[in-house]
Motif scaffolding. Structure first.
Motif, PDB file in Angstrom:
ATOM      1  N   SER A 207       0.831  -1.198   0.000  1.00 33.10           N
ATOM      2  CA  SER A 207       0.000   0.000   0.000  1.00 33.10           C
ATOM      3  C   SER A 207       0.867   1.249   0.000  1.00 33.10           C
ATOM      4  CB  SER A 207      -0.879   0.002   1.252  1.00 33.10           C
ATOM      5  OG  SER A 207      -0.056   0.059   2.412  1.00 33.10           O
ATOM      6  N   HIS A 208       0.215   2.403  -0.103  1.00 31.14           N
ATOM      7  CA  HIS A 208       0.955   3.663  -0.007  1.00 31.14           C
ATOM      8  C   HIS A 208       1.598   3.796   1.371  1.00 31.14           C
ATOM      9  CE1 HIS A 208       2.137   7.757  -0.787  1.00 31.14           C
ATOM     10  NE2 HIS A 208       1.508   8.158   0.308  1.00 31.14           N
ATOM     11  N   GLN A 209       0.925   3.324   2.398  1.00 35.65           N
ATOM     12  CA  GLN A 209       1.480   3.376   3.750  1.00 35.65           C
ATOM     13  C   GLN A 209       2.760   2.538   3.834  1.00 35.65           C
ATOM     14  OE1 GLN A 209       0.250   5.410   6.086  1.00 35.65           O
ATOM     15  NE2 GLN A 209       1.970   4.885   7.430  1.00 35.65           N
ATOM     16  N   TYR A 211       4.699   1.922   1.325  1.00 40.45           N
ATOM     17  CA  TYR A 211       5.687   2.672   0.553  1.00 40.45           C
ATOM     18  C   TYR A 211       6.412   3.691   1.438  1.00 40.45           C
ATOM     19  CZ  TYR A 211       7.411   6.339  -2.597  1.00 40.45           C
ATOM     20  OH  TYR A 211       8.186   7.271  -3.230  1.00 40.45           O
ATOM     21  N   ASP A 238      -2.585   1.246 -12.142  1.00 36.46           N
ATOM     22  CA  ASP A 238      -3.732   1.586 -11.293  1.00 36.46           C
ATOM     23  C   ASP A 238      -5.038   1.176 -11.976  1.00 36.46           C
ATOM     24  OD1 ASP A 238      -5.324   2.576  -9.302  1.00 36.46           O
ATOM     25  OD2 ASP A 238      -5.120   4.683  -9.889  1.00 36.46           O
TER      26      ASP A 238
END
Length: 271
Positions: A207-209, A211, A238
């Protein structure tokens, strides 16, 4: 060159070919007067410099290395040259040597390294095997590796030290990380980013977290900021949902787009 030395020479060539390295073989084919080596002496030279053997050492070998590197850059297939060691090389001995240079330019196969053999990797590898590429999959869990299909395109390795396999990968590999979690992804990612310029693509499922956490961990590991920018997380285009097969499709789409940007469009995706 003795039988033993010749076998070593062939072994050195084979090792470079397996790594996908382009190189030049330099052979001393003739000498008049005194020279630093005997006829038949060979050296293998890549863009990184001398890889094996010698054709004389010192100034003559330095000149040979420069000529070989120029051939690699300019993609010159063959070169036959005579050098007067005193006039052309600046050595005190006045001999004349003749060298034959041959370029061994390696094709860079489309190679994908998959770290992890879990649910996403199971779908991802199966899709990759439909393409004209080579795949390596690494995981400490033999039972998951055994679930993968058998294919001449696929190499699997059961190992606890996945990070130790990074530097063994062919140059310009596409490196994908989808292991059991952050704790097993991170050592592989750190090792990969230490050698980022060797690879065409680096991506990590997450996830972006994740990352943001990986960025911080890479920074703590001493990876330069400009290098940290050169990996994908979340990995993949995406589109689609969160099922393993849709994630796998999105990753392959991103890899193919990156491959086209680096190598140009081709028909490599057909079998």
């Amino acid at each position: 060159m003795s039988k033993g030395n010749f076998e070593d020479f062939l072994g050195a060539m084979s090792a470079l070919q397996k790594k996908g390295k382009t190189f030049v073989v330099v052979t001393l084919v003739k000498q008049i007067g005194s020279s630093p080596q005997e006829v038949g002496a060979r050296a293998i030279i890549s863009a990184d410099g001398l890889e094996y053997g010698t054709v004389g050492g010192g100034k003559v070998e330095n000149r040979a290395i420069q000529e070989a590197k120029k051939m690699i850059t300019e993609k010159t297939r063959y070169l036959f040259t005579d050098w007067n060691l005193q006039k052309d090389i600046g050595m005190t001995c006045g001999g004349v040597v003749s060298f034959f240079f041959e370029l061994f330019e390696q094709e860079h196969p489309f190679h994908v390294a998959v770290f992890g053999a879990g649910h996403i990797a199971q779908e991802f590898v199966r899709l990759l095997l439909k393409l004209d590429c080579k795949v390596s999959c690494f995981d400490p869990r033999r039972e998951w590796l055994d679930k993968l299909p058998t294919s001449s395109k696929l190499t699997t390795l059961c190992t606890e030290d996945m990070a130790g396999e990074v530097t063994k990968l062919p140059e310009r590999s596409f490196v994908t990380l989808m292991t059991m979690g952050h704790g097993t992804d991170l050592p592989v990612l750190i090792e990969t980013m230490k050698h980022r310029d060797r690879f065409s693509y680096v991506g990590n499922v997450g996830s972006h977290q994740k990352y943001l956490r990986l960025r911080n961990d890479l920074k703590q590991a001493g990876i330069p900021e400009d290098v940290i920018e050169k990996f994908y997380c979340p990995m993949g285009e995406d589109f689609g949902g969160n099922s393993p097969v849709e994630i796998a499709f999105s990753i392959i789409a991103q890899i193919l787009r990156t491959k086209d940007q680096i190598f140009g469009r081709s028909n490599e995706a057909s079998t």
